[in-house]
Design a protein around this motif. Structure first.
Motif, short mmCIF file in Angstrom:
data_model
loop_
_atom_site.label_atom_id
_atom_site.label_comp_id
_atom_site.label_asym_id
_atom_site.label_seq_id
_atom_site.Cartn_x
_atom_site.Cartn_y
_atom_site.Cartn_z
N VAL A 25 29.89 -9.00 51.58
CA VAL A 25 30.50 -9.02 50.24
C VAL A 25 29.43 -9.22 49.17
CG1 VAL A 25 32.03 -10.28 48.70
CG2 VAL A 25 32.75 -9.79 51.03
N PHE A 26 28.55 -10.20 49.37
CA PHE A 26 27.48 -10.46 48.41
C PHE A 26 26.56 -9.26 48.27
CE2 PHE A 26 28.72 -14.84 48.44
CZ PHE A 26 28.13 -15.42 47.34
N SER A 27 26.22 -8.65 49.39
CA SER A 27 25.29 -7.52 49.36
C SER A 27 25.88 -6.33 48.63
CB SER A 27 24.92 -7.13 50.80
OG SER A 27 24.03 -6.03 50.81
N VAL A 28 27.13 -5.99 48.95
CA VAL A 28 27.77 -4.85 48.31
C VAL A 28 27.96 -5.11 46.81
CG1 VAL A 28 29.91 -3.52 48.18
CG2 VAL A 28 28.93 -4.08 50.40
N THR A 29 28.38 -6.33 46.48
CA THR A 29 28.63 -6.67 45.07
C THR A 29 27.34 -6.62 44.24
OG1 THR A 29 30.47 -8.10 45.72
CG2 THR A 29 29.57 -8.39 43.51
N SER A 30 26.28 -7.26 44.77
CA SER A 30 25.02 -7.29 44.03
C SER A 30 24.42 -5.89 43.89
CB SER A 30 24.02 -8.23 44.72
OG SER A 30 23.74 -7.77 46.05
N THR A 31 24.51 -5.08 44.95
CA THR A 31 23.98 -3.72 44.89
C THR A 31 24.74 -2.88 43.88
OG1 THR A 31 23.32 -3.84 47.23
CG2 THR A 31 23.45 -1.66 46.23
N ALA A 32 26.08 -3.04 43.86
CA ALA A 32 26.90 -2.30 42.90
C ALA A 32 26.60 -2.72 41.46
CB ALA A 32 28.38 -2.50 43.21
N MET A 33 26.35 -4.01 41.27
CA MET A 33 26.06 -4.52 39.92
C MET A 33 24.68 -4.07 39.45
SD MET A 33 27.62 -8.39 40.21
CE MET A 33 27.14 -8.82 38.52
N LEU A 34 23.74 -3.96 40.36
CA LEU A 34 22.37 -3.59 40.00
C LEU A 34 22.19 -2.09 39.82
CD1 LEU A 34 20.39 -5.99 42.36
CD2 LEU A 34 20.43 -6.08 39.87
N GLU A 35 23.12 -1.32 40.36
CA GLU A 35 22.98 0.13 40.31
C GLU A 35 23.20 0.63 38.87
OE1 GLU A 35 24.76 4.11 42.55
OE2 GLU A 35 25.52 2.11 43.03
N GLY A 36 22.20 1.29 38.36
CA GLY A 36 22.32 1.91 37.04
C GLY A 36 22.10 0.99 35.87
N VAL A 37 21.71 -0.29 36.11
CA VAL A 37 21.46 -1.21 35.00
C VAL A 37 19.97 -1.36 34.78
CG1 VAL A 37 23.58 -2.47 35.48
CG2 VAL A 37 21.43 -3.27 36.48
N GLY A 38 19.60 -1.84 33.62
CA GLY A 38 18.19 -2.06 33.31
C GLY A 38 17.61 -3.23 34.07
N TRP A 39 16.29 -3.31 34.08
CA TRP A 39 15.64 -4.37 34.85
C TRP A 39 15.93 -5.75 34.27
CZ3 TRP A 39 12.16 -7.79 32.81
CH2 TRP A 39 11.62 -7.47 31.56
N SER A 40 16.13 -5.85 32.94
CA SER A 40 16.40 -7.14 32.32
C SER A 40 17.76 -7.70 32.77
CB SER A 40 16.37 -7.01 30.80
OG SER A 40 17.29 -6.03 30.36
N ILE A 41 18.78 -6.83 32.78
CA ILE A 41 20.10 -7.26 33.27
C ILE A 41 20.03 -7.57 34.76
CG2 ILE A 41 22.51 -6.58 33.56
CD1 ILE A 41 22.25 -4.85 31.11
N GLY A 42 19.26 -6.77 35.48
CA GLY A 42 19.08 -7.02 36.91
C GLY A 42 18.45 -8.37 37.18
N MET A 43 17.50 -8.76 36.31
CA MET A 43 16.86 -10.06 36.48
C MET A 43 17.84 -11.18 36.21
SD MET A 43 13.95 -10.94 37.53
CE MET A 43 13.20 -12.54 37.86
N VAL A 44 18.76 -10.99 35.27
CA VAL A 44 19.80 -11.99 35.01
C VAL A 44 20.68 -12.18 36.24
CG1 VAL A 44 21.85 -12.52 33.64
CG2 VAL A 44 19.81 -11.60 32.53
N ILE A 45 21.01 -11.05 36.91
CA ILE A 45 21.82 -11.12 38.13
C ILE A 45 21.08 -11.86 39.23
CG2 ILE A 45 22.90 -9.73 39.95
CD1 ILE A 45 23.40 -7.58 37.83
N VAL A 46 19.78 -11.61 39.34
CA VAL A 46 18.96 -12.32 40.34
C VAL A 46 18.96 -13.81 40.05
CG1 VAL A 46 16.63 -12.64 41.22
CG2 VAL A 46 17.50 -10.34 40.86
N LEU A 47 18.78 -14.19 38.79
CA LEU A 47 18.80 -15.61 38.41
C LEU A 47 20.15 -16.24 38.70
CD1 LEU A 47 16.83 -15.52 35.02
CD2 LEU A 47 16.01 -16.28 37.27
N LEU A 48 21.22 -15.47 38.52
CA LEU A 48 22.56 -15.98 38.83
C LEU A 48 22.69 -16.26 40.32
CD1 LEU A 48 25.42 -16.61 37.85
CD2 LEU A 48 26.00 -14.21 38.23
N LEU A 49 22.15 -15.38 41.15
CA LEU A 49 22.16 -15.61 42.60
C LEU A 49 21.36 -16.86 42.97
CD1 LEU A 49 21.64 -11.93 43.87
CD2 LEU A 49 23.70 -13.32 44.15
N VAL A 50 20.23 -17.05 42.29
CA VAL A 50 19.41 -18.24 42.54
C VAL A 50 20.18 -19.50 42.17
CG1 VAL A 50 17.33 -19.50 41.85
CG2 VAL A 50 17.22 -17.03 42.30
#
Length: 208
Positions: A25-50
């Motif tokens: 679930v985490f893998s599919v959700t994070s991959t779907a959220m990161l797909e097509g977004v900029g690196w800055s938003i992607g970094m926010v998602i990474v920080l949220l996971l941390v």
């Protein structure tokens, strides 16, 4: 608490399937959220996971460090969540295993994979074509995420040990809401020994 090998095996099998499902679930959700977004938003998602990993690590350690005695006094005063906090402390091994190992390890692995995707998006945006720039960018971002994870957990551990009782009580209150409002019980209620003895005596009397 008496050690039971049978219960330990059951818990290990159960946690295996829970980990597999949550990781998917985490893998599919994070991959779907990161797909097509900029690196800055992607970094926010990474920080949220941390942050999720640090938060659950704090809960697991607080459950292992907390003492059961204060919650008995709270339960006698009808404090909401005190009984649930007692159950958390009594099942600290399983609770901390779920929080620290299951959620903590899953978020750690997935945040690493998400960081790789963020680095790829960043390099694509920079139009980087040199191997040195790619290596330096990857090392910097990976080191930053690792440092935030380890540093956050180190800070969380100190906080959890010092404030173990309040943290477990807050978790107990959340469990209390789940039990009273949503009728979801996360810990099975065992019968007391006195009731079991009375039931055993009644059965023996019937056989006579």
């Amino acid at each position: 608490m008496k050690f039971s090998f049978k219960h330990s095996v059951r818990w290990s099998v159960l946690i295996f399937f829970i980990t597999f499902a949550l990781a998917a679930v985490f893998s599919v959700t994070s991959t779907a959220m990161l797909e097509g977004v900029g690196w800055s938003i992607g970094m926010v998602i990474v920080l949220l996971l941390v942050l999720i990993g640090v938060f659950f690590d704090m809960m697991g350690l607080a459950a292992a460090a907390a003492n059961e005695t204060p919650f008995h006094a709270m339960a006698s005063e009808k404090v909401h969540g005190a009984k649930q906090a007692i159950s958390i402390v009594r099942n600290a091994d399983r609770f901390s295993n779920f929080c620290n190992d299951v959620i903590g390890d899953i978020t750690g692995v997935i945040s690493g994979a998400a960081t790789a995707i963020v680095v790829t998006n960043l390099l694509y945006a920079m139009d980087a074509d040199t191997a040195l720039l790619k290596t330096v960018t990857s090392v910097v971002f990976t080191g930053l995420v690792s440092a935030l994870t380890v540093g956050g957990k180190a800070l969380g551990k100190s906080f959890s040990i010092y404030y173990a009782t309040p943290i477990v009580l807050i978790i107990g209150k959340c469990f209390y809401v789940l039990e009273t409002k949503l009728k979801i019980s996360l810990f099975s209620k065992k019968r007391s020994k006195s009731k079991q003895r009375k039931r055993g005596k009644s059965r023996a009397a019937r056989t006579d």
